[in-house]
Scaffold this active site. Structure first.
Site, PDB file in Angstrom:
ATOM      1  N   LYS A   1      -3.537   4.311 -13.011  1.00 45.03           N
ATOM      2  CA  LYS A   1      -4.521   5.333 -12.646  1.00 45.03           C
ATOM      3  C   LYS A   1      -4.509   6.490 -13.629  1.00 45.03           C
ATOM      4  O   LYS A   1      -5.552   7.069 -13.928  1.00 45.03           O
ATOM      5  CB  LYS A   1      -4.214   5.850 -11.234  1.00 45.03           C
ATOM      6  CG  LYS A   1      -4.811   4.965 -10.161  1.00 45.03           C
ATOM      7  CD  LYS A   1      -4.508   5.503  -8.781  1.00 45.03           C
ATOM      8  CE  LYS A   1      -3.089   5.232  -8.397  1.00 45.03           C
ATOM      9  NZ  LYS A   1      -2.767   5.587  -7.001  1.00 45.03           N
TER      10      LYS A   1
ATOM     11  N   ARG B   1       3.286  -7.223  -9.958  1.00 42.67           N
ATOM     12  CA  ARG B   1       2.092  -6.433 -10.268  1.00 42.67           C
ATOM     13  C   ARG B   1       1.108  -7.282 -11.033  1.00 42.67           C
ATOM     14  O   ARG B   1       1.503  -8.120 -11.847  1.00 42.67           O
ATOM     15  CB  ARG B   1       2.483  -5.283 -11.193  1.00 42.67           C
ATOM     16  CG  ARG B   1       2.723  -3.981 -10.553  1.00 42.67           C
ATOM     17  CD  ARG B   1       3.090  -2.957 -11.621  1.00 42.67           C
ATOM     18  NE  ARG B   1       2.106  -1.886 -11.622  1.00 42.67           N
ATOM     19  CZ  ARG B   1       2.063  -0.952 -10.689  1.00 42.67           C
ATOM     20  NH1 ARG B   1       2.914  -0.960  -9.691  1.00 42.67           N
ATOM     21  NH2 ARG B   1       1.157   0.008 -10.742  1.00 42.67           N
TER      22      ARG B   1
ATOM     23  N   GLU C   1      -1.643   6.095  -3.141  1.00 39.15           N
ATOM     24  CA  GLU C   1      -1.529   7.523  -3.394  1.00 39.15           C
ATOM     25  C   GLU C   1      -2.927   7.987  -3.782  1.00 39.15           C
ATOM     26  O   GLU C   1      -3.507   7.445  -4.731  1.00 39.15           O
ATOM     27  CB  GLU C   1      -0.541   7.738  -4.551  1.00 39.15           C
ATOM     28  CG  GLU C   1      -0.158   9.181  -4.734  1.00 39.15           C
ATOM     29  CD  GLU C   1       0.803   9.368  -5.907  1.00 39.15           C
ATOM     30  OE1 GLU C   1       0.984  10.513  -6.308  1.00 39.15           O
ATOM     31  OE2 GLU C   1       1.350   8.377  -6.425  1.00 39.15           O
TER      32      GLU C   1
HETATM   33  P1  ATP Z   1      -0.890   3.177 -10.664  1.00 37.64           P
HETATM   34  O1  ATP Z   1       0.234   2.992 -11.616  1.00 37.64           O
HETATM   35  O2  ATP Z   1      -2.117   2.457 -11.030  1.00 37.64           O
HETATM   36  O3  ATP Z   1      -1.125   4.613 -10.325  1.00 37.64           O
HETATM   37  P2  ATP Z   1       0.499   2.976  -8.233  1.00 37.64           P
HETATM   38  O4  ATP Z   1       1.440   1.891  -7.867  1.00 37.64           O
HETATM   39  O5  ATP Z   1       1.061   4.310  -8.531  1.00 37.64           O
HETATM   40  O6  ATP Z   1      -0.411   2.438  -9.363  1.00 37.64           O
HETATM   41  P3  ATP Z   1      -0.435   3.436  -5.604  1.00 37.64           P
HETATM   42  O7  ATP Z   1      -1.633   4.185  -5.172  1.00 37.64           O
HETATM   43  O8  ATP Z   1       0.891   4.029  -5.341  1.00 37.64           O
HETATM   44  O9  ATP Z   1      -0.593   3.154  -7.144  1.00 37.64           O
HETATM   45  O10 ATP Z   1      -0.499   1.939  -5.080  1.00 37.64           O
HETATM   46  C1  ATP Z   1      -0.784   1.547  -3.770  1.00 37.64           C
HETATM   47  C2  ATP Z   1      -0.302   0.152  -3.592  1.00 37.64           C
HETATM   48  O11 ATP Z   1      -0.928  -0.727  -4.519  1.00 37.64           O
HETATM   49  C3  ATP Z   1       1.198   0.053  -3.826  1.00 37.64           C
HETATM   50  O12 ATP Z   1       1.761  -0.727  -2.800  1.00 37.64           O
HETATM   51  C4  ATP Z   1       1.310  -0.624  -5.156  1.00 37.64           C
HETATM   52  O13 ATP Z   1       2.476  -1.391  -5.200  1.00 37.64           O
HETATM   53  C5  ATP Z   1       0.037  -1.473  -5.220  1.00 37.64           C
HETATM   54  N1  ATP Z   1      -0.385  -1.686  -6.609  1.00 37.64           N
HETATM   55  C6  ATP Z   1      -0.665  -0.740  -7.527  1.00 37.64           C
HETATM   56  N2  ATP Z   1      -0.956  -1.295  -8.718  1.00 37.64           N
HETATM   57  C7  ATP Z   1      -0.863  -2.635  -8.553  1.00 37.64           C
HETATM   58  C8  ATP Z   1      -1.047  -3.770  -9.411  1.00 37.64           C
HETATM   59  N3  ATP Z   1      -1.377  -3.631 -10.692  1.00 37.64           N
HETATM   60  N4  ATP Z   1      -0.863  -5.004  -8.890  1.00 37.64           N
HETATM   61  C9  ATP Z   1      -0.531  -5.156  -7.599  1.00 37.64           C
HETATM   62  N5  ATP Z   1      -0.351  -4.148  -6.748  1.00 37.64           N
HETATM   63  C10 ATP Z   1      -0.505  -2.889  -7.202  1.00 37.64           C
HETATM   64 MG    MG Z   2       1.825   5.873  -7.650  1.00 40.62          MG
END
Ligand code: ATP
Ligand code: MG
Length: 565
Positions: free
Chosen positions: A280, A270, A45
């Site tokens: 983020k 994760r 995202e």
């Molecule tokens: P955040 O909580 O940091 O905003 P998010 O999951 O909302 O993380 P996205 O941009 O939606 O962030 O993530 C893109 C991809 O990266 C998704 O497939 C997500 O599952 C993966 N991802 C995000 N954070 C992690 C993590 N800490 N470990 C492994 N994969 C991750």
């Molecule tokens: Mg997200």
């Protein structure tokens, strides 16, 4: 300790991972995947910079495609119109390229599929599988039910034609935000609350960073994601564990709309690292409230921060490989990330001498005005990297901590009467020092033994200490930034802790008057060096100039003296 982690993961996974096992099964079974190329995607995202957790996902998504000779798409998951920004899109691309992965020409925005998603929604309505619901958000919460009570909606049985009409008018902007939603008609009794007629469209008048004001209704993630995957022909949709309970909904959407591809969702754990935060939203707060100097502050777990800190793509990929892929969320020790960097730089970084907290050493019996040259190996691990010339003269800089009036036990460096080796040059015998009225060390004195050129003793007498130095008459000044954990608590955002209460006030120490070898003049990022006895340092990619060198400490060496203490 790092070796233990590697061993444990290798034992656990037998060097394989369960995602690959699932894919192997799918390929063997044939069926819906018959003849298909393995096709994955990385769907960030674009609402912030990528962090080391994303690196894990990137390595899994792109790495899996690579392993099967398949493809991996890069898709901006921008269905939620808030806070998305082109700046993030460019930064995300840059970070993935830096890690060494390539999406070819398969770069997409989920918002490009809004029309198709809308059509899928109409299809569900026509099939009697979705309805427009006029419960307010509060009512919906109230009617959600619990494990013993089903959810309810008085609008569930309205005729398809009525829902279709209302849904089209929702799109046309006839109703205010929040007035109604489109819900999938699944199972109000389900033990999985995600299946209790989840909302799949909502009215939300926010300008989208790509589609502008074209839409005032936006699809919910759980509805949008399987459609995005299917449109792109994704065979395996790899995501993190929090989506496990959403998988039945993913499958429901996939199986009830007419799209050719039937992707399979597989979840993995994760990544968390201690003494830092990984969301983020929290990282953005650190930036916006000025706790750090931007997303690329070298203390940040962002990829741009790690890059500026001196992390190499290889060290991060090795790290992701070794932590393995599992179904159990776990926190990895920060020191393991450091281990992976140290290992890479130990192999590749040029060795050089730098004095971080300098005091002048005067060799009283060395001729005034004389300069000698010495050849020093750039990297003992790689003789092919050659040698460079360093100079030695009557005055040099040494570390203040390499001198003591009275040695403590186990201290073999400079103290009156003791002999030490000045790395590659001569053995010198300390004769004393000069201090100011406050006891500050001003100068250290020593006599050199001309018979020990190269640092060897002709009579075989043992010299226990070797210290680094730089020629005071032929060196450069530099600023060196030393970093420590950003948070004092290993898990600053667990439970009801406020992570901002655990910011480490000493996470950055700036040393302004360091002395480095003349050969450092003009070095540029992303060059890294081992400053002997100190650790690995890189040229700062933003602030370092030819006039003002700035280095970041990437990772320390293991200090044998400190450890003994
Ligand atoms: P955040 O909580 O940091 O905003 P998010 O999951 O909302 O993380 P996205 O941009 O939606 O962030 O993530 C893109 C991809 O990266 C998704 O497939 C997500 O599952 C993966 N991802 C995000 N954070 C992690 C993590 N800490 N470990 C492994 N994969 C991750
Ligand atoms: Mg997200």
């Amino acid at each position: 300790m790092a070796e233990d982690i590697i061993k444990e993961n290798e034992e656990k996974s037998g060097n394989a991972n369960f995602i690959h096992d699932f894919i192997d099964e799918d390929i063997a079974k044939g069926g819906q995947f018959e003849g298909m190329t393995v096709h994955t995607r990385f769907p960030p995202e674009p609402n912030g910079y990528l962090h080391i957790g994303h690196a894990k996902a990137i390595c899994i998504d792109f790495g899996t495609a690579e392993k099967y000779g398949g493809m991996c798409n890069l898709r901006m998951d921008d269905t939620n119109p808030t806070k998305e920004d082109e700046e993030y899109v460019d930064a995300i691309k840059e970070d993935i390229k830096w890690l060494g992965f390539d999406w070819g020409d398969r770069f997409f925005f989920a918002s490009e599929y809004f029309e198709q998603m809308y059509n899928c929604a109409e299809e569900l309505i026509n099939k009697g599988l979705a309805y427009v619901c006029e419960l307010t958000a509060d009512q919906m919460r109230e009617y959600r039910g619990d494990l013993f009570t089903p959810a309810k909606s008085p609008y569930r049985d309205r005729p398809s034609e009525e829902s279709l009409d209302l849904f089209r008018r929702m799109r046309a902007g006839e109703f205010p935000d929040g007035a109604m939603t489109l819900r999938a008609k699944i199972d109000l009794n389900s033990g999985n609350f995600n299946m209790r007629d989840p909302v799949i469209y909502r009215i939300n008048r926010i300008t989208h960073h790509r589609t502008g004001d074209k839409w005032c209704i936006y699809p919910m993630y759980d509805f949008a994601h399987p459609i995005e995957d299917a449109i792109e022909g994704i065979t395996h949709s790899l995501c993190t564990l929090e989506f496990e309970a959403h998988r039945p909904l993913y499958d429901w959407v996939r199986d009830n709309v007419t799209l050719n591809c039937k992707p399979r969702q597989i979840e993995f754990s994760r990544l968390g690292i201690n003494n830092t935060v990984m969301s983020k939203r929290k990282l953005r707060q650190l930036v916006e409230d000025g706790y750090v100097n931007g997303w690329d502050d070298p203390r940040m777990p962002t990829l741009c921060g790690l890059r500026r800190r001196g992390y190499t793509p290889l060290s991060i990929r090795n790290f992701c490989e070794r932590i393995g892929v599992s179904k159990v969320n776990s926190t990895v020790d920060y020191s393991f990330l450091e281990f992976c960097l140290r290992e890479d730089l130990n192999d590749r970084a040029e060795r050089t001498m730098a004095v971080l907290d300098p005091v002048k050493l005067i060799i009283t019996n060395y001729p005034e005005g004389k300069t000698e040259e010495f050849e020093i190996e750039n990297n003992p691990n790689h003789p092919e990297d050659g040698t460079r010339t360093i100079t030695f003269s009557k005055e040099c800089f040494i570390e203040k901590s390499d001198y003591m009036d009275e040695p403590v036990k186990g201290y073999f460096r400079m103290f009156p009467g003791n002999e030490v080796r000045l790395k590659t040059t001569y053995i010198v015998k300390c004769t004393g020092c000069k201090r100011d009225e406050n006891g500050e060390l001003l100068e250290v004195y020593a006599e050199y033994d001309p018979e020990t050129r190269g640092g060897n003793t002709p009579d075989g007498r043992k010299i226990k200490g070797t210290i680094h130095w730089v020629d005071a008459n032929n060196c450069e000044s530099a600023e060196v930034r030393m970093y420590d954990n950003l948070f004092t608590d290993p898990e600053p955002d667990t439970g009801d802790k406020n992570f901002l209460d655990y910011i480490n006030p000493n996470s950055l120490t700036v040393l302004t008057d360091c002395k480095v070898e003349k050969s450092m003049k003009g070095v540029k990022a992303p060059m890294s060096f081992q400053f002997m006895r100190h650790g690995y340092f890189c040229v700062d990619n933003k602030d370092s100039t030819d006039q003002h060198l700035v280095f970041n400490r990437s990772v320390s060496l293991k200090d044998s003296f400190k450890k003994k203490k």
